[in-house]
Design an enzyme around this catalytic site. Structure first.
Site, mmCIF file in Angstrom:
data_model
loop_
_atom_site.group_PDB
_atom_site.id
_atom_site.type_symbol
_atom_site.label_atom_id
_atom_site.label_comp_id
_atom_site.label_asym_id
_atom_site.label_seq_id
_atom_site.Cartn_x
_atom_site.Cartn_y
_atom_site.Cartn_z
ATOM 1 N N CYS A 192 71.174 -79.657 -68.739
ATOM 2 C CA CYS A 192 69.828 -79.099 -68.586
ATOM 3 C C CYS A 192 69.004 -79.964 -67.627
ATOM 4 C CB CYS A 192 69.169 -78.933 -69.952
ATOM 5 S SG CYS A 192 67.809 -77.743 -69.936
ATOM 6 N N HIS B 226 73.034 -76.142 -73.478
ATOM 7 C CA HIS B 226 73.098 -77.076 -74.598
ATOM 8 C C HIS B 226 74.179 -76.601 -75.581
ATOM 9 C CE1 HIS B 226 69.468 -79.240 -73.492
ATOM 10 N NE2 HIS B 226 68.808 -78.092 -73.384
#
Length: 511
Positions: A342, A434
């Site tokens: 991310c 994630h």
């Protein structure tokens, strides 16, 4: 008819509220009770995406797993994601609604959310036999009581009995229990049913005289003494508290399957979010994980991970300030493994155009991956599925940044080979997903590649199931409650509310 309920409060932050809530939930569901978790307001950089695309705290997602149900936005209607010392992004019913300073939030916005919070709790209580609510911080934060919607504010409005948890390992638990009650108004005190001691080491018989005296002083009983157990922390709420040189949880004690261990260094960037991504690596036998903040600490690492962050540009500046930016560039040039997740993926790119998070405009990235990132005002919240390294991979996305690739190869693709996310160049990988490392086959394939690139004779264990480890952890929490708490008395609280006639403990506080 509304189901029963209980508010698990704490003498302090990190007293064990999340763990106790999860344990009670798992104990109840094993008794055949239809139960759900609830936290009215959560401040956390560790969040999760529900199947309907709502962002909630990871602790509530884990508590839902303890209940063996799917998490929903109802379980955490207000999520605050700190963006620094003075402001937070406000996520309402799973969607971001703006940034507010602490003064602005507590100065009026918080109280306006009480109706939404109570509606969510009422809906859950109308659906489930019991709802186990978690408080935040301490219920005796008298400076915030007027606008409180997560501790005694929710207890008063919903008529919930309150169980106060104290961490005896910190010391001062008796004073904390007594002081917590004594600082509450008479109306609030009437709902505080009693106490639960957490993290006790030693012979309980030595503690019992103190518990008897506490009962005499407050008129409130202790519902259990939970022993100290290693490795029981479920997904933490606050990434800012991670020790820079501590391990992630207690590392798995199983010996490595191969001849070598694999060393993973995680850059402890500012405003680190969803650092729980690393837990799946730490769960592998023979993988040693540590957080680092100096370039020399990368020297012996077989894999360097740059985790997610709520401040991508600030994290990039921090990497430069610490000398880690140059160390990462050298590492990439030497074909030594790096993984960015991310925000960690975004800093590895060429440029970041940010008019949303930092409002700094165009900023140069590390230039390791051929990626340009533009921050959109709408947040991406999805639960995607794809393939990587020949294995199925699942994850969840929580980001404003949109990545455009000008080279490299896709990291994650669909079943027809079309790019879904991420980028790979040599031994540097980046992804917005994630939780991808919780996919066992993908994690093993990724670690095999890392070991080969690092020249390590490391072999991933073929039978490590991250989902099974999570279930075992939740069962251990349920066992703690079942074996060390008065569960009959707990159920009476949940079903019938706080006992009548609990005494007032002076001095109290204004109603």
């Amino acid at each position: 008819m509304s189901g029963g309920g209980l508010l698990v409060a704490g003498t302090t932050s990190d007293a064990g509220k999340s763990v106790v809530t999860a344990g009670i939930c798992r104990w109840l569901v094993r008794q055949g009770v239809k139960v759900a978790p609830f936290k009215a307001q959560n401040m956390s950089l560790n969040s999760f995406v529900t199947r309907e695309g709502a962002e909630i705290g990871r602790a509530q997602a884990m508590q839902a797993q303890a209940c063996r149900i799917e998490p929903t936005a109802l379980m955490n209607p207000v999520l605050l994601k700190p963006g620094g010392e003075q402001s937070s992004q406000v996520v309402l019913m799973g969607k971001p609604v703006g940034e507010l300073s602490a003064r602005g939030y507590h100065g009026g916005r918080q109280q306006k959310l009480l109706g939404t919070v109570l509606d969510c709790l009422a809906e859950l209580r109308g659906t489930y036999d019991a709802v186990i609510c978690e408080g935040a911080g301490s219920p005796a934060e008298i400076n915030l009581r007027r606008t409180d919607i997560v501790n005694m504010g929710i207890a008063r409005n919903a008529g919930l009995p309150v169980l106060v948890v104290g961490d005896i390992d910190r010391g001062g638990v008796f004073a904390s229990f007594f002081g917590t009650v004594a600082l509450l108004s008479p109306e609030d005190q009437a709902l505080v049913a009693g106490f639960l001691v957490n993290k006790f080491r030693g012979d309980v018989s030595l503690l019992e005289p103190g518990l008897d005296m506490l009962h005499g002083l407050t008129g409130r009983r202790t519902y259990g003494v939970l022993p100290f157990r290693h490795g029981l922390g479920i997904d933490e709420e606050d990434g800012l508290r991670v020790s820079l040189r501590g391990t992630v949880r207690e590392s798995n004690t199983a010996p490595p399957v191969g001849e070598d261990v694999l060393r993973v260094a995680v850059c402890a960037i500012p405003l680190m979010s969803n650092f729980t991504d690393i837990d799946a690596l730490a769960a592998e036998p023979g993988v040693v994980v540590r957080f680092v903040d100096r370039p020399e600490e990368l020297a012996d690492a077989d894999l360097v991970v740059i985790p997610g962050t709520r401040g991508t540009v600030r994290a990039l500046e921090w990497l430069h300030e610490r000398g880690l930016a140059d160390a990462l560039r050298r590492r990439a040039a030497e074909q030594r493994p790096i993984l960015g997740v991310c925000g960690g993926f975004q800093v590895l790119g060429e440029h970041i155009e940010d008019e949303v998070e930092s409002r700094r405009g165009q900023v140069e990235g590390l230039g390791i991956l051929p990626v340009r990132v533009r921050f959109a005002r709408e947040k991406t919240l999805t639960r995607p599925v794809g393939e990587a390294l020949g294995e199925r991979v699942e994850g969840y996305e929580i980001h404003h940044g949109i990545a455009s690739l000008s080279g490299g190869e896709a990291f994650i693709s669909d079943d027809e080979g079309h790019s879904l996310d991420g980028c790979r160049v040599g031994q540097t990988w980046g992804t917005h997903w994630h939780g991808s490392l919780e996919s066992d086959g993908f994690r093993r394939a990724f670690l095999r590649e890392v070991a080969a690139a690092a020249g390590r004779r490391f072999v991933p264990a073929g039978d490590t199931s991250f989902a099974a480890l999570r279930e075992e952890q939740l069962d251990r929490l349920g066992d703690l409650i079942e074996q060390h708490a008065d569960t009959d008395a707990l159920w009476r609280l949940i079903e019938s509310g706080a006992p009548q006639g609990l005494p007032f403990i002076p001095p109290g506080a204004p109603a």
